[in-house]
Scaffold this motif. Structure first.
Motif, PDB file in Angstrom:
ATOM      1  N   UNK A   1      14.670  -6.052 -27.099  1.00 46.79           N
ATOM      2  CA  UNK A   1      15.359  -6.845 -26.077  1.00 46.79           C
ATOM      3  C   UNK A   1      16.805  -6.399 -25.916  1.00 46.79           C
ATOM      4  N   UNK A   2      17.486  -6.189 -27.022  1.00 49.36           N
ATOM      5  CA  UNK A   2      18.887  -5.749 -26.967  1.00 49.36           C
ATOM      6  C   UNK A   2      18.988  -4.388 -26.278  1.00 49.36           C
ATOM      7  N   UNK A   3      18.088  -3.489 -26.631  1.00 50.56           N
ATOM      8  CA  UNK A   3      18.056  -2.168 -26.015  1.00 50.56           C
ATOM      9  C   UNK A   3      17.817  -2.275 -24.509  1.00 50.56           C
ATOM     10  N   UNK A   4      16.817  -3.053 -24.108  1.00 50.10           N
ATOM     11  CA  UNK A   4      16.485  -3.170 -22.683  1.00 50.10           C
ATOM     12  C   UNK A   4      17.555  -3.938 -21.909  1.00 50.10           C
ATOM     13  N   UNK A   5      18.229  -4.872 -22.564  1.00 53.26           N
ATOM     14  CA  UNK A   5      19.347  -5.561 -21.904  1.00 53.26           C
ATOM     15  C   UNK A   5      20.412  -4.542 -21.539  1.00 53.26           C
ATOM     16  N   UNK A   6      20.632  -3.574 -22.426  1.00 51.05           N
ATOM     17  CA  UNK A   6      21.605  -2.517 -22.147  1.00 51.05           C
ATOM     18  C   UNK A   6      21.096  -1.583 -21.047  1.00 51.05           C
ATOM     19  N   UNK A   7      19.828  -1.209 -21.121  1.00 49.73           N
ATOM     20  CA  UNK A   7      19.247  -0.304 -20.127  1.00 49.73           C
ATOM     21  C   UNK A   7      19.314  -0.912 -18.725  1.00 49.73           C
ATOM     22  N   UNK A   8      19.003  -2.195 -18.626  1.00 46.59           N
ATOM     23  CA  UNK A   8      18.930  -2.856 -17.319  1.00 46.59           C
ATOM     24  C   UNK A   8      20.139  -3.762 -17.061  1.00 46.59           C
ATOM     25  N   UNK A   9      21.260  -3.478 -17.689  1.00 44.18           N
ATOM     26  CA  UNK A   9      22.417  -4.377 -17.633  1.00 44.18           C
ATOM     27  C   UNK A   9      23.004  -4.560 -16.238  1.00 44.18           C
ATOM     28  N   UNK A  10      22.756  -3.660 -15.319  1.00 43.26           N
ATOM     29  CA  UNK A  10      23.335  -3.791 -13.984  1.00 43.26           C
ATOM     30  C   UNK A  10      22.361  -4.388 -12.967  1.00 43.26           C
TER      31      UNK A  10
ATOM     32  N   UNK B   1       9.377  -7.641 -21.891  1.00 47.56           N
ATOM     33  CA  UNK B   1      10.580  -7.821 -22.691  1.00 47.56           C
ATOM     34  C   UNK B   1      11.832  -7.573 -21.859  1.00 47.56           C
ATOM     35  N   UNK B   2      11.769  -6.642 -20.920  1.00 44.88           N
ATOM     36  CA  UNK B   2      12.916  -6.395 -20.038  1.00 44.88           C
ATOM     37  C   UNK B   2      13.252  -7.628 -19.204  1.00 44.88           C
ATOM     38  N   UNK B   3      12.231  -8.297 -18.689  1.00 42.57           N
ATOM     39  CA  UNK B   3      12.467  -9.521 -17.907  1.00 42.57           C
ATOM     40  C   UNK B   3      13.125 -10.580 -18.785  1.00 42.57           C
ATOM     41  N   UNK B   4      12.638 -10.723 -20.005  1.00 41.64           N
ATOM     42  CA  UNK B   4      13.262 -11.677 -20.934  1.00 41.64           C
ATOM     43  C   UNK B   4      14.710 -11.279 -21.204  1.00 41.64           C
ATOM     44  N   UNK B   5      14.950  -9.997 -21.411  1.00 39.56           N
ATOM     45  CA  UNK B   5      16.293  -9.518 -21.756  1.00 39.56           C
ATOM     46  C   UNK B   5      17.292  -9.789 -20.645  1.00 39.56           C
ATOM     47  N   UNK B   6      16.932  -9.485 -19.403  1.00 34.91           N
ATOM     48  CA  UNK B   6      17.894  -9.686 -18.315  1.00 34.91           C
ATOM     49  C   UNK B   6      18.110 -11.165 -18.008  1.00 34.91           C
ATOM     50  N   UNK B   7      17.219 -12.010 -18.505  1.00 34.66           N
ATOM     51  CA  UNK B   7      17.371 -13.452 -18.322  1.00 34.66           C
ATOM     52  C   UNK B   7      17.952 -14.143 -19.547  1.00 34.66           C
ATOM     53  N   UNK B   8      18.318 -13.359 -20.560  1.00 37.42           N
ATOM     54  CA  UNK B   8      18.928 -13.930 -21.758  1.00 37.42           C
ATOM     55  C   UNK B   8      17.984 -14.793 -22.576  1.00 37.42           C
ATOM     56  N   UNK B   9      16.706 -14.487 -22.532  1.00 40.16           N
ATOM     57  CA  UNK B   9      15.702 -15.251 -23.279  1.00 40.16           C
ATOM     58  C   UNK B   9      15.472 -14.578 -24.625  1.00 40.16           C
ATOM     59  N   UNK B  10      15.546 -15.361 -25.686  1.00 42.24           N
ATOM     60  CA  UNK B  10      15.242 -14.868 -27.028  1.00 42.24           C
ATOM     61  C   UNK B  10      13.721 -14.946 -27.192  1.00 42.24           C
ATOM     62  N   UNK B  11      13.051 -13.885 -26.784  1.00 41.49           N
ATOM     63  CA  UNK B  11      11.598 -13.877 -26.752  1.00 41.49           C
ATOM     64  C   UNK B  11      10.985 -14.022 -28.134  1.00 41.49           C
ATOM     65  N   UNK B  12      11.630 -13.446 -29.144  1.00 43.64           N
ATOM     66  CA  UNK B  12      11.118 -13.574 -30.510  1.00 43.64           C
ATOM     67  C   UNK B  12      11.063 -15.050 -30.917  1.00 43.64           C
TER      68      UNK B  12
END
Length: 113
Positions: free
Chosen positions: A10-19, A71-82
């Protein structure tokens, strides 16, 4: 690969899709990938023509893509999927009267590592 967790991915994908201003594109990709999973299962089960020798490898890749976009959708929405996975599993274990839940399973397996 060792060390990969849902949280780290999630942290990685939040960075990848941060914009990303919206996750609609990620959702469309998720739906496409689910269709590709269905296609591989249909080939495997003989409902569709295709290369049956490659099905297992292709199915694995498509499932990885589904996990990626989920997981990318969760990451950009700030959801702690774990956290949500653990909570959801616990409520399902109670609802369906499972003998164990994911937290208990993780605790048991940690003893053997």
């Amino acid at each position: 690969m060792s060390g990969l967790t849902v949280r780290l991915y999630e942290e990685y994908l939040a960075d990848v899709y941060n914009n990303r201003k919206t996750d609609q594109g990620l959702f469309i990709k998720l739906v496409e990938e689910i269709g590709e999973v269905a296609e591989q299962i249909s080939i495997r089960d003989g409902r569709k023509d295709g290369n049956t020798e490659e099905v297992q490898a292709e199915l694995a890749k498509e499932l990885a893509d589904v996990i990626h976009y989920t997981i990318a959708i969760a990451a950009v929405n700030g959801i702690d999927l774990e956290k949500v996975i653990l909570e959801k599993d616990l409520s399902a274990a109670i609802k369906y009267n499972h003998t164990t839940n994911l937290v208990e399973f993780l605790q048991k397996t940690a003893k053997y590592d």
